[in-house]
Write a protein that holds these residues in place. Sequence first.
Motif, mmCIF file in Angstrom:
data_model
loop_
_atom_site.group_PDB
_atom_site.id
_atom_site.type_symbol
_atom_site.label_atom_id
_atom_site.label_comp_id
_atom_site.label_asym_id
_atom_site.label_seq_id
_atom_site.Cartn_x
_atom_site.Cartn_y
_atom_site.Cartn_z
ATOM 1 N N ALA A 33 119.657 -17.164 122.228
ATOM 2 C CA ALA A 33 121.098 -17.416 122.121
ATOM 3 C C ALA A 33 121.885 -16.209 122.625
ATOM 4 C CB ALA A 33 121.459 -17.716 120.670
ATOM 5 N N LEU A 34 121.441 -15.005 122.224
ATOM 6 C CA LEU A 34 122.146 -13.790 122.671
ATOM 7 C C LEU A 34 122.083 -13.654 124.189
ATOM 8 C CD1 LEU A 34 121.172 -11.061 120.035
ATOM 9 C CD2 LEU A 34 123.419 -12.056 120.440
ATOM 10 N N ARG A 35 120.911 -13.988 124.751
ATOM 11 C CA ARG A 35 120.769 -13.911 126.211
ATOM 12 C C ARG A 35 121.748 -14.863 126.895
ATOM 13 N NH1 ARG A 35 114.867 -13.939 125.786
ATOM 14 N NH2 ARG A 35 114.286 -11.745 125.579
ATOM 15 N N ARG A 36 121.838 -16.077 126.342
ATOM 16 C CA ARG A 36 122.715 -17.075 126.970
ATOM 17 C C ARG A 36 124.172 -16.663 126.843
ATOM 18 N NH1 ARG A 36 121.359 -23.173 125.798
ATOM 19 N NH2 ARG A 36 122.813 -23.343 127.536
ATOM 20 N N VAL A 37 124.549 -16.151 125.676
ATOM 21 C CA VAL A 37 125.945 -15.729 125.483
ATOM 22 C C VAL A 37 126.256 -14.549 126.409
ATOM 23 C CG1 VAL A 37 127.596 -14.770 123.835
ATOM 24 C CG2 VAL A 37 126.032 -16.571 123.111
ATOM 25 N N ASP A 38 125.351 -13.564 126.438
ATOM 26 C CA ASP A 38 125.581 -12.383 127.282
ATOM 27 C C ASP A 38 125.554 -12.739 128.771
ATOM 28 O OD1 ASP A 38 125.869 -10.864 125.071
ATOM 29 O OD2 ASP A 38 123.848 -10.022 125.078
ATOM 30 N N GLY A 40 126.890 -15.231 130.004
ATOM 31 C CA GLY A 40 128.148 -15.896 130.359
ATOM 32 C C GLY A 40 127.978 -17.387 130.612
ATOM 33 N N ASN A 41 126.899 -17.976 130.111
ATOM 34 C CA ASN A 41 126.654 -19.406 130.364
ATOM 35 C C ASN A 41 127.358 -20.326 129.370
ATOM 36 O OD1 ASN A 41 124.879 -18.698 132.418
ATOM 37 N ND2 ASN A 41 123.162 -18.509 130.980
ATOM 38 N N LEU A 42 127.948 -19.754 128.327
ATOM 39 C CA LEU A 42 128.562 -20.588 127.289
ATOM 40 C C LEU A 42 130.060 -20.298 127.176
ATOM 41 C CD1 LEU A 42 125.912 -20.101 124.448
ATOM 42 C CD2 LEU A 42 126.046 -21.988 126.047
ATOM 43 N N THR A 43 130.791 -21.332 126.840
ATOM 44 C CA THR A 43 132.222 -21.117 126.563
ATOM 45 C C THR A 43 132.327 -20.461 125.183
ATOM 46 O OG1 THR A 43 132.446 -23.222 125.424
ATOM 47 C CG2 THR A 43 132.822 -23.235 127.829
ATOM 48 N N ASP A 44 133.506 -19.937 124.854
ATOM 49 C CA ASP A 44 133.704 -19.311 123.537
ATOM 50 C C ASP A 44 133.432 -20.296 122.405
ATOM 51 O OD1 ASP A 44 134.216 -16.932 124.613
ATOM 52 O OD2 ASP A 44 136.354 -16.849 124.112
ATOM 53 N N GLU A 45 133.850 -21.541 122.641
ATOM 54 C CA GLU A 45 133.650 -22.573 121.610
ATOM 55 C C GLU A 45 132.163 -22.836 121.382
ATOM 56 O OE1 GLU A 45 135.615 -26.385 121.967
ATOM 57 O OE2 GLU A 45 137.515 -25.305 122.203
ATOM 58 N N GLU A 46 131.426 -22.940 122.495
ATOM 59 C CA GLU A 46 129.968 -23.185 122.386
ATOM 60 C C GLU A 46 129.279 -22.003 121.699
ATOM 61 O OE1 GLU A 46 128.997 -25.990 126.271
ATOM 62 O OE2 GLU A 46 129.283 -23.835 126.544
ATOM 63 N N GLY A 51 126.626 -19.523 117.136
ATOM 64 C CA GLY A 51 126.584 -18.436 116.150
ATOM 65 C C GLY A 51 126.564 -18.978 114.729
ATOM 66 N N CYS A 52 127.437 -19.981 114.478
ATOM 67 C CA CYS A 52 127.497 -20.581 113.126
ATOM 68 C C CYS A 52 126.170 -21.249 112.783
ATOM 69 C CB CYS A 52 128.612 -21.624 113.054
ATOM 70 S SG CYS A 52 130.251 -20.886 113.001
ATOM 71 N N ALA A 53 125.598 -21.978 113.753
ATOM 72 C CA ALA A 53 124.326 -22.688 113.498
ATOM 73 C C ALA A 53 123.208 -21.688 113.177
ATOM 74 C CB ALA A 53 123.950 -23.525 114.717
ATOM 75 N N LEU A 54 123.182 -20.599 113.929
ATOM 76 C CA LEU A 54 122.124 -19.586 113.692
ATOM 77 C C LEU A 54 122.296 -18.915 112.334
ATOM 78 C CD1 LEU A 54 121.871 -17.932 117.212
ATOM 79 C CD2 LEU A 54 120.067 -19.191 116.039
ATOM 80 N N SER B 161 136.827 -12.256 115.761
ATOM 81 C CA SER B 161 137.268 -12.513 114.385
ATOM 82 C C SER B 161 136.657 -13.796 113.824
ATOM 83 C CB SER B 161 138.792 -12.592 114.330
ATOM 84 O OG SER B 161 139.213 -13.554 115.288
ATOM 85 N N SER B 162 136.257 -14.734 114.698
ATOM 86 C CA SER B 162 135.704 -15.999 114.182
ATOM 87 C C SER B 162 134.289 -15.798 113.650
ATOM 88 C CB SER B 162 135.725 -17.062 115.274
ATOM 89 O OG SER B 162 134.928 -16.632 116.345
ATOM 90 N N ARG B 163 133.890 -16.711 112.746
ATOM 91 C CA ARG B 163 132.649 -16.548 111.977
ATOM 92 C C ARG B 163 131.398 -16.499 112.877
ATOM 93 N NH1 ARG B 163 129.861 -20.990 109.580
ATOM 94 N NH2 ARG B 163 128.513 -20.316 107.872
ATOM 95 N N GLY B 164 131.260 -17.489 113.768
ATOM 96 C CA GLY B 164 130.063 -17.593 114.622
ATOM 97 C C GLY B 164 129.966 -16.449 115.603
ATOM 98 N N LEU B 165 131.064 -16.126 116.262
ATOM 99 C CA LEU B 165 131.043 -15.037 117.251
ATOM 100 C C LEU B 165 130.815 -13.684 116.568
ATOM 101 C CD1 LEU B 165 133.872 -16.120 119.731
ATOM 102 C CD2 LEU B 165 131.411 -16.266 120.060
#
Lengths: 99, 260
Positions: A33-38, A40-46, A51-54, B161-165
């Motif tokens: 997940a960190l690799r994908r976020v870093d 840039g493959n995911l939108t902020d919402e995704e 992050g919440c799911a993990l 600031s959001s929980r997941g991020l």
Amino acid sequence: MRVAIDEYDAKQGLLSLVLAIVDIIEEMLRLQALRRVDGGNLTDEEAERLGCALMDLEDALATLKADLGVTEAVQSIRESLDGAIRDLVRDLEQPALIA
Amino acid sequence: MNQTSADLTALYVYCFTEADGSGPAHAEGLDGAEVASLEAKDLRAYAHWCEPRPYASEDADVVKRWVAEHHRVVSEVWRQADAVLPATFNTIVQGGEDGDASAHLENWLEQESPRLKDQLRLLAGRSEYGIQTFWDSASYEREIADTQRRLESERESNRPSSRGLAYLHQQRLKRGLHEQITSRARDLFKTCYEPVVRCSDRVRVEEAKSASSDSPALMNVSCLATSEQFRRLSVELEALETKEGVCVRVVGPFPPYSFV
């Protein structure tokens, strides 16, 4: 040498092993997940949802281990597996003797 | 080598040396057994007569005592001989088609003579030392705190600031800390390992086990060195302690158990 095994110990052992494997999978998911976020493959919402799911998964696992009383046993299995992998890598990477 | 009793038909072997070197006139082995020597093809074996079965006990203290007694005999021989090849605990020779246990051992010494002599030549004048290095706890804590501070200040500008991020941000910091500490530990291993390789003939890397979580183990090796090589190594290791923030623990000299 005789080894005494009682049914409760066997169940706890099996549970610990299963949870240790789930623990490893959870760690792999987090790394990915960190690799994908870093990357840039995911939108902020995704990324937020991921992050919440993990976080929920990590909390659920910790609660499950505590409820079943296997937190230390899982940790011990993880350390043993780490040791086995370390030995394997060491054997592959370097000769035992250096002349 | 004379057999002492009808039940004692096997030989418990402690070690081997060249036959022309000196050795202890008398030694007491496992459970006070009388250790004697047997010679063949310019080689000497130290052994005692025993029953033809391994030493085994469910009492861990008894096994520890046997291992200590085995080590004591090997050490006594090693102190007097130029080189010694230690046998593993519970090395027991039984009789064969070629005769009783002593005849069998003599034949084995004759057959293996070139290999054993080569090994003894390589070990002559050398001892085994165990060297462990640990990250000094104060220096380790400082390294963690500095790295954490640096990573946090790098990421401070985009703290979510959001929980997941926020969770992902925290995980990223943890991972960064782990990677940097691991990389520093790897560098310290190399720094500690290089003088050992430089000042010894052979090195064997063992698993490094931490005594406590605030002072992680960096290196655990056994090395084979002459006393002069070890003297130089000690000087280099002392310098490491003051310069690199590591604690060094050295044990030995021992007979070369790890190199046979």
